[in-house]
Design a protein around this motif. Structure first.
Motif, PDB file in Angstrom:
ATOM      1  N   MET A  47      13.952  33.827  71.280  1.00  0.00           N
ATOM      2  CA  MET A  47      13.898  32.425  71.453  1.00  0.00           C
ATOM      3  C   MET A  47      14.970  31.706  70.611  1.00  0.00           C
ATOM      4  SD  MET A  47      10.655  30.327  71.416  1.00  0.00           S
ATOM      5  CE  MET A  47      10.326  28.910  71.845  1.00  0.00           C
ATOM      6  N   ALA A  48      15.209  32.191  69.442  1.00  0.00           N
ATOM      7  CA  ALA A  48      16.228  31.594  68.604  1.00  0.00           C
ATOM      8  C   ALA A  48      17.599  31.778  69.226  1.00  0.00           C
ATOM      9  CB  ALA A  48      16.186  32.221  67.213  1.00  0.00           C
ATOM     10  N   VAL A  49      17.804  32.914  69.863  1.00  0.00           N
ATOM     11  CA  VAL A  49      19.085  33.171  70.513  1.00  0.00           C
ATOM     12  C   VAL A  49      19.246  32.221  71.688  1.00  0.00           C
ATOM     13  CG1 VAL A  49      20.389  34.918  71.809  1.00  0.00           C
ATOM     14  CG2 VAL A  49      19.081  35.571  69.799  1.00  0.00           C
ATOM     15  N   ARG A  50      18.186  32.044  72.393  1.00  0.00           N
ATOM     16  CA  ARG A  50      18.222  31.118  73.530  1.00  0.00           C
ATOM     17  C   ARG A  50      18.527  29.704  73.060  1.00  0.00           C
ATOM     18  NH1 ARG A  50      13.140  31.160  77.406  1.00  0.00           N
ATOM     19  NH2 ARG A  50      14.268  31.360  79.311  1.00  0.00           N
ATOM     20  N   LEU A  51      17.857  29.318  72.022  1.00  0.00           N
ATOM     21  CA  LEU A  51      18.083  27.977  71.459  1.00  0.00           C
ATOM     22  C   LEU A  51      19.532  27.855  70.992  1.00  0.00           C
ATOM     23  CD1 LEU A  51      16.862  25.269  70.709  1.00  0.00           C
ATOM     24  CD2 LEU A  51      16.126  26.264  68.551  1.00  0.00           C
ATOM     25  N   TRP A  52      20.034  28.898  70.380  1.00  0.00           N
ATOM     26  CA  TRP A  52      21.416  28.904  69.899  1.00  0.00           C
ATOM     27  C   TRP A  52      22.381  28.760  71.067  1.00  0.00           C
ATOM     28  CZ3 TRP A  52      24.328  28.178  65.921  1.00  0.00           C
ATOM     29  CH2 TRP A  52      25.646  28.619  65.922  1.00  0.00           C
TER      30      TRP A  52
END
Length: 124
Positions: free
Chosen positions: A1-6
């Protein structure tokens, strides 16, 4: 999810950066256009000042020509009167010559007819 947000933030950041670059380019074009318009306004002001000067000169020339025309018309009228007077004198001279009593009257009349009023012919 953090990668997606990034990735999402990175894509949005790139889009904002692209938009910002487009706006900066447009701002640069507007500045160039503004400078061109200001230069055009200055050039037009200079042309307008020159034309106003020419207009003033033309008005002065027209006034001078108008004054000269009035003077010429007055001279023409004076010459026209003198011409009419000369025609009258010639006619009177011819009439007196035919009748034979013209000599003294014609000499007095012709001597000063430009400056003095026409004398009356002698009674017969």
């Amino acid at each position: 999810m953090a990668v997606r947000l990034w990735r999402l933030l990175t894509e949005q950041g790139r889009a904002v950066l692209s938009q910002l670059q487009s706006l900066e380019q447009e701002k640069g074009r507007w500045r160039v256009e503004k400078a061109q318009l200001e230069q055009s306004v200055e050039e037009n002001k200079e042309r307008m000042e020159k034309l106003e000067g020419y207009w003033g000169e033309a008005q002065s020339l027209c006034q001078a020509v108008d004054e000269h025309l009035r003077e010429t018309q007055a001279q023409y009228q004076a010459l026209e009167r003198k011409y009419s007077k000369a025609k009258r004198l010639i006619k009177d001279y011819q009439q007196k010559y035919v009748s034979g009593g013209w000599s003294a009257w014609a000499q007095v009349a012709l001597r000063g007819f430009w400056e003095q009023p026409l004398p009356t012919p002698p009674a017969e």
